[in-house]
Design a protein around this motif. Structure first.
Motif, short mmCIF file in Angstrom:
data_model
loop_
_atom_site.label_atom_id
_atom_site.label_comp_id
_atom_site.label_asym_id
_atom_site.label_seq_id
_atom_site.Cartn_x
_atom_site.Cartn_y
_atom_site.Cartn_z
N GLU A 1 0.82 -1.21 0.00
CA GLU A 1 0.00 0.00 0.00
C GLU A 1 0.85 1.26 0.00
OE1 GLU A 1 -3.75 1.98 2.36
OE2 GLU A 1 -3.20 -0.09 2.75
N THR B 1 -5.36 0.83 7.55
CA THR B 1 -5.03 -0.48 6.97
C THR B 1 -4.94 -1.53 8.07
OG1 THR B 1 -3.83 0.55 5.15
CG2 THR B 1 -3.32 -1.74 5.62
N SER C 1 1.53 -4.84 -5.22
CA SER C 1 1.50 -3.43 -5.59
C SER C 1 1.41 -3.26 -7.10
CB SER C 1 2.76 -2.74 -5.06
OG SER C 1 2.75 -1.38 -5.41
#
Length: 152
Positions: free
Chosen positions: A12, A40, A147
């Motif tokens: 993230e 998160t 990612s």
């Protein structure tokens, strides 16, 4: 949970847009970066706790037990530990340094956990260091794949 969260957090943070201009950085910094880290962590821990509480009885054939609650609390505890440690660069460093190092914290945690697993398996210190380094490399690799795939 701590390993899972660390990988997700690396991915993230790597996907956040940022620009460096001399000694300044644009993008998620300060309070916004803390919101991302904590959102998160807490969000994933609660989602896991909810999912396992809903499905666990179906697989075991009984009701939710106190043990399930303890597992959920342990998951939330692991998430809070990762978020707390990942918050330190934001609280201690400048925006530029915080953005550069916040993603390193979960990577280091993966390596430390790998080392501790090696020691728990009664491996030598040297073998445990290699186990930790391998865990770190593989964790970052998984985060990179996540990612890259989420960016498309």
């Amino acid at each position: 949970m701590a390993l899972y969260l660390a990988i997700v957090e690396i991915a993230e943070l790597a996907s956040l847009p940022e620009r460096h201009h001399g000694g300044e950085v644009t993008g998620a910094t300060g309070a916004l970066l803390l919101e991302i880290v904590w959102g998160t962590a807490v969000g994933l821990a609660l989602a896991h706790w909810f999912a396992f509480r809903v499905v666990a009885p179906a697989f075991r054939g009984d009701r939710v037990s106190r043990y399930d609650t303890y597992v959920g609390l342990a998951q939330v505890g692991g998430a809070i530990a990762v978020a707390t440690l990942s918050s330190l660069p934001v609280l201690l460093f400048s925006d530029v340094r915080a953005v550069e190092t916040t993603g390193d914290v979960p990577a280091v945690l993966i390596g430390i956990i790998g080392y501790l697993v090696g020691r728990r398996l009664e491996k030598s210190r040297v073998a445990s260091v290699f186990y930790g380094l391998l865990a770190l490399v593989l964790g970052v690799l998984v985060a990179t794949v996540k990612s890259v795939l989420s960016a498309h």
